[in-house]
Write a protein that holds these residues in place. Structure first.
Motif, PDB file in Angstrom:
ATOM      1  N   GLY A  13       0.842  -1.206   0.000  1.00 59.57           N
ATOM      2  CA  GLY A  13       0.000   0.000   0.000  1.00 59.57           C
ATOM      3  C   GLY A  13       0.873   1.251   0.000  1.00 59.57           C
ATOM      4  O   GLY A  13       0.647   2.181   0.766  1.00 59.57           O
ATOM      5  N   VAL A  19       6.295   6.996   2.401  1.00 63.30           N
ATOM      6  CA  VAL A  19       7.141   6.162   3.260  1.00 63.30           C
ATOM      7  C   VAL A  19       8.288   5.540   2.452  1.00 63.30           C
ATOM      8  O   VAL A  19       9.397   5.376   2.966  1.00 63.30           O
ATOM      9  N   LEU A  35      -2.330  -1.656  -4.565  1.00 63.84           N
ATOM     10  CA  LEU A  35      -3.443  -2.251  -5.300  1.00 63.84           C
ATOM     11  C   LEU A  35      -3.731  -1.486  -6.586  1.00 63.84           C
ATOM     12  O   LEU A  35      -4.181  -2.054  -7.571  1.00 63.84           O
ATOM     13  N   ALA A  56      -0.121  -5.057  -6.470  1.00 61.88           N
ATOM     14  CA  ALA A  56      -0.437  -6.262  -5.700  1.00 61.88           C
ATOM     15  C   ALA A  56      -1.440  -5.932  -4.610  1.00 61.88           C
ATOM     16  O   ALA A  56      -1.448  -4.834  -4.047  1.00 61.88           O
ATOM     17  N   GLU A  59      -3.982  -8.738   0.437  1.00 56.19           N
ATOM     18  CA  GLU A  59      -4.519 -10.027   0.893  1.00 56.19           C
ATOM     19  C   GLU A  59      -3.956 -11.208   0.106  1.00 56.19           C
ATOM     20  O   GLU A  59      -4.182 -12.360   0.499  1.00 56.19           O
ATOM     21  N   ALA A  74       1.749   1.191   5.719  1.00 55.34           N
ATOM     22  CA  ALA A  74       1.348   2.435   6.399  1.00 55.34           C
ATOM     23  C   ALA A  74      -0.009   2.918   5.901  1.00 55.34           C
ATOM     24  O   ALA A  74      -0.231   3.038   4.686  1.00 55.34           O
ATOM     25  N   LEU A  75      -0.894   3.178   6.827  1.00 49.73           N
ATOM     26  CA  LEU A  75      -2.191   3.834   6.569  1.00 49.73           C
ATOM     27  C   LEU A  75      -3.017   3.123   5.507  1.00 49.73           C
ATOM     28  O   LEU A  75      -3.743   3.757   4.740  1.00 49.73           O
ATOM     29  N   ARG A 116     -11.896   9.797   5.895  1.00 55.23           N
ATOM     30  CA  ARG A 116     -10.767  10.339   5.128  1.00 55.23           C
ATOM     31  C   ARG A 116     -11.352  10.718   3.773  1.00 55.23           C
ATOM     32  O   ARG A 116     -11.844   9.869   3.032  1.00 55.23           O
TER      33      ARG A 116
HETATM   34  C1  LIG Z   1      -3.911   6.361   2.534  1.00 59.34           C
HETATM   35  S1  LIG Z   1      -2.959   5.592   1.281  1.00 59.34           S
HETATM   36  C2  LIG Z   1      -1.416   5.340   2.151  1.00 59.34           C
HETATM   37  C3  LIG Z   1      -0.251   5.426   1.225  1.00 59.34           C
HETATM   38  C4  LIG Z   1       1.109   5.373   1.895  1.00 59.34           C
HETATM   39  N1  LIG Z   1       1.327   4.082   2.549  1.00 59.34           N
HETATM   40  C5  LIG Z   1       1.281   6.481   2.899  1.00 59.34           C
HETATM   41  O1  LIG Z   1       1.335   6.198   4.114  1.00 59.34           O
HETATM   42  O2  LIG Z   1       1.354   7.652   2.485  1.00 59.34           O
HETATM   43  C6  LIG Z   1      -3.643   3.941   1.220  1.00 59.34           C
HETATM   44  C7  LIG Z   1      -3.131   3.124   0.057  1.00 59.34           C
HETATM   45  O3  LIG Z   1      -3.603   1.781   0.219  1.00 59.34           O
HETATM   46  C8  LIG Z   1      -3.868   1.246  -1.060  1.00 59.34           C
HETATM   47  N2  LIG Z   1      -4.743   0.082  -0.880  1.00 59.34           N
HETATM   48  C9  LIG Z   1      -6.052   0.052  -0.551  1.00 59.34           C
HETATM   49  N3  LIG Z   1      -6.491  -1.211  -0.460  1.00 59.34           N
HETATM   50  C10 LIG Z   1      -5.426  -2.012  -0.711  1.00 59.34           C
HETATM   51  C11 LIG Z   1      -5.234  -3.422  -0.782  1.00 59.34           C
HETATM   52  N4  LIG Z   1      -6.264  -4.271  -0.549  1.00 59.34           N
HETATM   53  N5  LIG Z   1      -4.019  -3.902  -1.095  1.00 59.34           N
HETATM   54  C12 LIG Z   1      -2.981  -3.048  -1.329  1.00 59.34           C
HETATM   55  N6  LIG Z   1      -3.096  -1.704  -1.289  1.00 59.34           N
HETATM   56  C13 LIG Z   1      -4.311  -1.182  -0.988  1.00 59.34           C
HETATM   57  C14 LIG Z   1      -4.485   2.430  -1.810  1.00 59.34           C
HETATM   58  O4  LIG Z   1      -4.436   2.255  -3.209  1.00 59.34           O
HETATM   59  C15 LIG Z   1      -3.633   3.581  -1.309  1.00 59.34           C
HETATM   60  O5  LIG Z   1      -2.520   3.817  -2.151  1.00 59.34           O
END
Ligand SMILES: C[S@@+](CC[C@H](N)C(=O)[O-])C[C@H]1O[C@@H](n2cnc3c(N)ncnc32)[C@H](O)[C@@H]1O
Length: 179
Positions: A13, A19, A35, A56, A59, A74-75, A116
């Motif tokens: 993510g 990060v 994703l 990717a 899950e 993160a987040l 958010r």
């Molecule tokens: C709020 S952003 C956080 C981005 C970064 N980690 C940060 O802290 O700035 C959440 C991220 O999670 C990704 N995301 C959401 N569901 C996901 C999943 N099932 N698998 C992987 N990434 C996912 C979104 O596409 C998005 O880029």
């Protein structure tokens, strides 16, 4: 601050690379995943990470078992409905003794109705948030033989808004199909 130099690191993510930039600055050998390909890194991080990104789903991570020293997420897990599935997938990619570092918005904030949101083409949009209580993280990671070794909560105006945890895969862990 955790030392990340030369650690084989998977970021789940990664989004725009906030990060990722810190991990690169710390000398980590990072592979960034998300994703959504459109979300995945912004320049100059995108250029610095050429060839080290992958679309990717948290899950179902498409990586060999036990290949990373560190997994960072993160987040992101608040967007994921299947928390045990995502934690299981991340722990599986960790080598025994490796660390999992997670931050997320605090479930208390989500339960308070905090959202958010962002503006897209002039419209206010909000992102779906799932409530995962900290006990669910605790039990799931314990059952995956990757127990939490540190957990911190951050407050804003007296209310918990963020948490961060570090868990470590047992050195003798047999979790994952590679066993
Ligand atoms: C709020 S952003 C956080 C981005 C970064 N980690 C940060 O802290 O700035 C959440 C991220 O999670 C990704 N995301 C959401 N569901 C996901 C999943 N099932 N698998 C992987 N990434 C996912 C979104 O596409 C998005 O880029």
């Amino acid at each position: 601050m955790m030392k990340v130099r030369d650690l084989r690191t998977l970021e789940v993510g990664a989004g725009t690379g906030r990060v990722t930039e810190e991990l690169l600055a710390g000398g980590a050998d990072v592979l960034a995943t998300d994703l959504v390909s459109e979300m995945l890194l912004r320049d100059p991080i995108r250029s610095a990470m050429r060839g080290r990104t992958c679309v990717a789903c948290a899950e179902a991570l498409p990586f060999r078992s036990r290949q990373f020293d560190l997994v960072v997420c993160a987040l992101t897990l608040g967007h994921v409905e299947d928390l045990p599935g995502a934690l299981g997938s991340m722990v599986e990619t960790l080598r025994p003794g490796g660390a999992l570092v997670i931050t997320c918005f605090h479930p208390f904030a989500t339960l308070q109705g905090w959202e958010r949101s962002f503006t897209f083409q002039g419209e206010e949009c909000s992102v779906e948030q799932h409530v995962h209580l900290l006990g669910e993280y605790f039990r799931t990671l314990r059952d995956l033989a990757c127990p939490i070794e540190d957990l911190q909560e951050r407050t804003w105006e007296g209310l918990p808004v963020l948490f961060g945890l570090r868990a470590r895969k047992a050195a003798s862990s047999r979790h994952g199909p590679g066993c």
